[in-house]
Design a protein around this motif. Structure first.
Motif, PDB file in Angstrom:
ATOM      1  N   HIS A  25      45.746  49.212  45.937  1.00 39.87           N
ATOM      2  CA  HIS A  25      46.536  50.432  45.747  1.00 39.87           C
ATOM      3  C   HIS A  25      47.968  50.091  45.355  1.00 39.87           C
ATOM      4  CE1 HIS A  25      48.651  54.170  46.989  1.00 39.87           C
ATOM      5  NE2 HIS A  25      47.583  54.710  46.434  1.00 39.87           N
ATOM      6  N   ARG A  26      48.540  49.119  46.006  1.00 38.17           N
ATOM      7  CA  ARG A  26      49.909  48.698  45.678  1.00 38.17           C
ATOM      8  C   ARG A  26      49.983  48.203  44.233  1.00 38.17           C
ATOM      9  NH1 ARG A  26      51.028  46.202  50.129  1.00 38.17           N
ATOM     10  NH2 ARG A  26      50.192  44.196  49.523  1.00 38.17           N
ATOM     11  N   LEU A  27      48.987  47.418  43.811  1.00 38.82           N
ATOM     12  CA  LEU A  27      48.965  46.924  42.432  1.00 38.82           C
ATOM     13  C   LEU A  27      48.887  48.088  41.445  1.00 38.82           C
ATOM     14  CD1 LEU A  27      48.818  44.648  40.337  1.00 38.82           C
ATOM     15  CD2 LEU A  27      46.330  44.652  40.669  1.00 38.82           C
ATOM     16  N   ALA A  28      48.016  49.051  41.704  1.00 36.72           N
ATOM     17  CA  ALA A  28      47.874  50.201  40.807  1.00 36.72           C
ATOM     18  C   ALA A  28      49.200  50.951  40.701  1.00 36.72           C
ATOM     19  CB  ALA A  28      46.761  51.119  41.298  1.00 36.72           C
ATOM     20  N   LEU A  29      49.875  51.129  41.816  1.00 35.28           N
ATOM     21  CA  LEU A  29      51.182  51.806  41.786  1.00 35.28           C
ATOM     22  C   LEU A  29      52.196  51.006  40.986  1.00 35.28           C
ATOM     23  CD1 LEU A  29      51.513  53.097  45.465  1.00 35.28           C
ATOM     24  CD2 LEU A  29      51.314  54.487  43.387  1.00 35.28           C
ATOM     25  N   LEU A  30      52.242  49.696  41.213  1.00 31.17           N
ATOM     26  CA  LEU A  30      53.212  48.852  40.528  1.00 31.17           C
ATOM     27  C   LEU A  30      52.965  48.782  39.023  1.00 31.17           C
ATOM     28  CD1 LEU A  30      53.511  45.963  43.120  1.00 31.17           C
ATOM     29  CD2 LEU A  30      55.272  47.661  42.540  1.00 31.17           C
ATOM     30  N   LEU A  31      51.713  48.957  38.627  1.00 28.99           N
ATOM     31  CA  LEU A  31      51.382  48.911  37.194  1.00 28.99           C
ATOM     32  C   LEU A  31      51.489  50.276  36.526  1.00 28.99           C
ATOM     33  CD1 LEU A  31      48.401  46.385  37.147  1.00 28.99           C
ATOM     34  CD2 LEU A  31      50.807  45.981  36.587  1.00 28.99           C
ATOM     35  N   GLY A  32      51.926  51.297  37.284  1.00 29.80           N
ATOM     36  CA  GLY A  32      52.220  52.584  36.664  1.00 29.80           C
ATOM     37  C   GLY A  32      51.199  53.679  36.836  1.00 29.80           C
ATOM     38  N   ALA A  33      50.232  53.535  37.744  1.00 28.46           N
ATOM     39  CA  ALA A  33      49.207  54.563  37.907  1.00 28.46           C
ATOM     40  C   ALA A  33      49.750  55.838  38.536  1.00 28.46           C
ATOM     41  CB  ALA A  33      48.044  54.033  38.739  1.00 28.46           C
ATOM     42  N   LYS A  47      33.399  49.916  40.105  1.00 23.77           N
ATOM     43  CA  LYS A  47      33.086  48.978  39.021  1.00 23.77           C
ATOM     44  C   LYS A  47      32.833  47.579  39.573  1.00 23.77           C
ATOM     45  CE  LYS A  47      35.280  51.385  35.234  1.00 23.77           C
ATOM     46  NZ  LYS A  47      36.273  51.391  34.173  1.00 23.77           N
ATOM     47  N   ALA A  48      33.633  47.178  40.543  1.00 27.35           N
ATOM     48  CA  ALA A  48      33.446  45.855  41.147  1.00 27.35           C
ATOM     49  C   ALA A  48      32.077  45.774  41.831  1.00 27.35           C
ATOM     50  CB  ALA A  48      34.560  45.569  42.158  1.00 27.35           C
ATOM     51  N   PRO A  63      41.284  37.853  43.483  1.00 24.71           N
ATOM     52  CA  PRO A  63      41.791  37.881  42.101  1.00 24.71           C
ATOM     53  C   PRO A  63      40.847  38.604  41.140  1.00 24.71           C
ATOM     54  CG  PRO A  63      41.891  35.656  42.998  1.00 24.71           C
ATOM     55  CD  PRO A  63      41.161  36.508  43.991  1.00 24.71           C
ATOM     56  N   TRP A  64      39.573  38.425  41.346  1.00 23.39           N
ATOM     57  CA  TRP A  64      38.577  39.083  40.508  1.00 23.39           C
ATOM     58  C   TRP A  64      38.708  40.594  40.632  1.00 23.39           C
ATOM     59  CZ3 TRP A  64      33.977  41.819  41.954  1.00 23.39           C
ATOM     60  CH2 TRP A  64      33.070  42.036  40.900  1.00 23.39           C
ATOM     61  N   LEU A  65      38.803  41.096  41.875  1.00 20.00           N
ATOM     62  CA  LEU A  65      38.959  42.523  42.120  1.00 20.00           C
ATOM     63  C   LEU A  65      40.270  43.030  41.528  1.00 20.00           C
ATOM     64  CD1 LEU A  65      38.213  45.231  43.495  1.00 20.00           C
ATOM     65  CD2 LEU A  65      39.478  44.395  45.490  1.00 20.00           C
ATOM     66  N   LEU A  66      41.352  42.289  41.729  1.00 25.27           N
ATOM     67  CA  LEU A  66      42.656  42.744  41.247  1.00 25.27           C
ATOM     68  C   LEU A  66      42.713  42.780  39.717  1.00 25.27           C
ATOM     69  CD1 LEU A  66      45.102  41.165  43.829  1.00 25.27           C
ATOM     70  CD2 LEU A  66      44.156  43.488  43.758  1.00 25.27           C
ATOM     71  N   ARG A  67      41.974  41.913  39.063  1.00 24.06           N
ATOM     72  CA  ARG A  67      41.878  41.972  37.597  1.00 24.06           C
ATOM     73  C   ARG A  67      41.193  43.273  37.182  1.00 24.06           C
ATOM     74  NH1 ARG A  67      40.627  37.088  36.924  1.00 24.06           N
ATOM     75  NH2 ARG A  67      38.389  37.258  37.110  1.00 24.06           N
ATOM     76  N   ILE A  68      40.171  43.678  37.931  1.00 24.03           N
ATOM     77  CA  ILE A  68      39.486  44.942  37.653  1.00 24.03           C
ATOM     78  C   ILE A  68      40.449  46.110  37.888  1.00 24.03           C
ATOM     79  CG2 ILE A  68      37.619  46.490  38.390  1.00 24.03           C
ATOM     80  CD1 ILE A  68      35.971  43.930  39.003  1.00 24.03           C
ATOM     81  N   VAL A  69      41.216  46.053  38.986  1.00 30.54           N
ATOM     82  CA  VAL A  69      42.193  47.105  39.280  1.00 30.54           C
ATOM     83  C   VAL A  69      43.238  47.176  38.162  1.00 30.54           C
ATOM     84  CG1 VAL A  69      44.043  47.847  40.858  1.00 30.54           C
ATOM     85  CG2 VAL A  69      41.863  47.003  41.781  1.00 30.54           C
ATOM     86  N   ASN A  71      42.956  46.235  35.006  1.00 32.07           N
ATOM     87  CA  ASN A  71      42.337  46.785  33.788  1.00 32.07           C
ATOM     88  C   ASN A  71      42.124  48.289  33.916  1.00 32.07           C
ATOM     89  OD1 ASN A  71      42.255  44.341  32.446  1.00 32.07           O
ATOM     90  ND2 ASN A  71      40.210  43.841  33.169  1.00 32.07           N
ATOM     91  N   GLU A  72      41.660  48.727  35.064  1.00 30.25           N
ATOM     92  CA  GLU A  72      41.426  50.155  35.281  1.00 30.25           C
ATOM     93  C   GLU A  72      42.751  50.922  35.223  1.00 30.25           C
ATOM     94  OE1 GLU A  72      38.991  53.468  35.846  1.00 30.25           O
ATOM     95  OE2 GLU A  72      38.453  51.414  35.364  1.00 30.25           O
ATOM     96  N   THR A  73      43.810  50.339  35.790  1.00 25.04           N
ATOM     97  CA  THR A  73      45.129  50.979  35.747  1.00 25.04           C
ATOM     98  C   THR A  73      45.610  51.089  34.309  1.00 25.04           C
ATOM     99  OG1 THR A  73      45.687  50.095  37.924  1.00 25.04           O
ATOM    100  CG2 THR A  73      47.515  50.851  36.561  1.00 25.04           C
ATOM    101  N   LYS A  74      45.485  49.983  33.557  1.00 24.33           N
ATOM    102  CA  LYS A  74      45.921  49.979  32.161  1.00 24.33           C
ATOM    103  C   LYS A  74      45.179  51.051  31.369  1.00 24.33           C
ATOM    104  CE  LYS A  74      44.633  46.718  29.248  1.00 24.33           C
ATOM    105  NZ  LYS A  74      44.462  45.410  28.613  1.00 24.33           N
ATOM    106  N   ASN A  75      43.881  51.153  31.565  1.00 18.10           N
ATOM    107  CA  ASN A  75      43.085  52.156  30.856  1.00 18.10           C
ATOM    108  C   ASN A  75      43.505  53.571  31.244  1.00 18.10           C
ATOM    109  OD1 ASN A  75      41.636  50.126  29.619  1.00 18.10           O
ATOM    110  ND2 ASN A  75      39.924  50.235  31.047  1.00 18.10           N
TER     111      ASN A  75
END
Length: 189
Positions: A25-33, A47-48, A63-69, A71-75
């Motif tokens: 959740h923190r990553l998604a917020l930091l990436l602009g979600a 997806k994971a 790391p695998w999960l966070l890469r999915i997060v 990518n999902e945030t970017k999309n």
């Protein structure tokens, strides 16, 4: 823990979710979600889970999960930006004003050249008339690519056709639009 999930232990995946949800959740917020962060994380976990069959044994899950997060945030962020742009274009067309940001004309600007607004409205109407005259499959590809601002792959996915079909239909549609508009757009522009 991943092995336990693969063996059908639903509680093992719930443990993985609990262990990584806050970081995701923190990553998604930091990436602009923004307000979509919870949805992004939920979609990423789904997806994971579906992709666990391809997860390499011995690899680190986080790391695998966070890469999915990521990518999902970017999309999600990209999709929201396209929706906003498409809505702005649709609102400008519906209001009969120039598209926001168009060179030399500001949407809703009372100081804008009245003759220029009339000419722009005429061009827009010519284009819409020509667009309506296209065969449905050609009109669809133009609308998805240029009015909804989807890329070729997204257009292909939405229309359920190969990417090459999108390219060929778009090429034919643009040739037909040029013909309908009299090569130069019908108004010397």
């Amino acid at each position: 823990m991943v092995a336990r999930v693969r063996n059908g232990e639903a509680e093992a995946y719930a443990e993985l979710v609990r262990a990584h949800a806050e970081t995701a959740h923190r990553l998604a917020l930091l990436l602009g979600a923004g307000a979509d962060a919870e949805d992004v994380v939920q979609n990423a976990f789904v997806k994971a889970y579906r992709a666990l069959g391809g997860f390499r044994d011995g690899a680190a899950f986080r790391p695998w999960l966070l890469r999915i997060v990521a990518n999902e945030t970017k999309n999600t962020v990209r999709s929201a930006a396209r929706r906003r742009a498409a809505n702005a274009r649709a609102a400008a067309v519906a209001a009969g004003t120039a598209e926001p940001g168009a060179p030399g004309v500001a949407a809703g600007d009372p100081e804008a050249d009245p003759a220029g607004r009339v000419l722009a409205a005429e061009r827009r109407e010519e284009l819409l008339t020509a667009l309506r005259a296209l065969r449905e499959r050609h009109r669809e590809v133009v609308v998805h690519r240029y009015l909804l601002d989807l890329d070729e792959a997204e257009t292909a996915a939405v229309l359920g056709v190969p990417r090459g079909t999108v390219k060929s239909r778009l090429s034919r549609a643009l040739r037909e639009l040029a013909r309908l508009l009299g090569e130069g757009g019908g108004s010397g522009g």
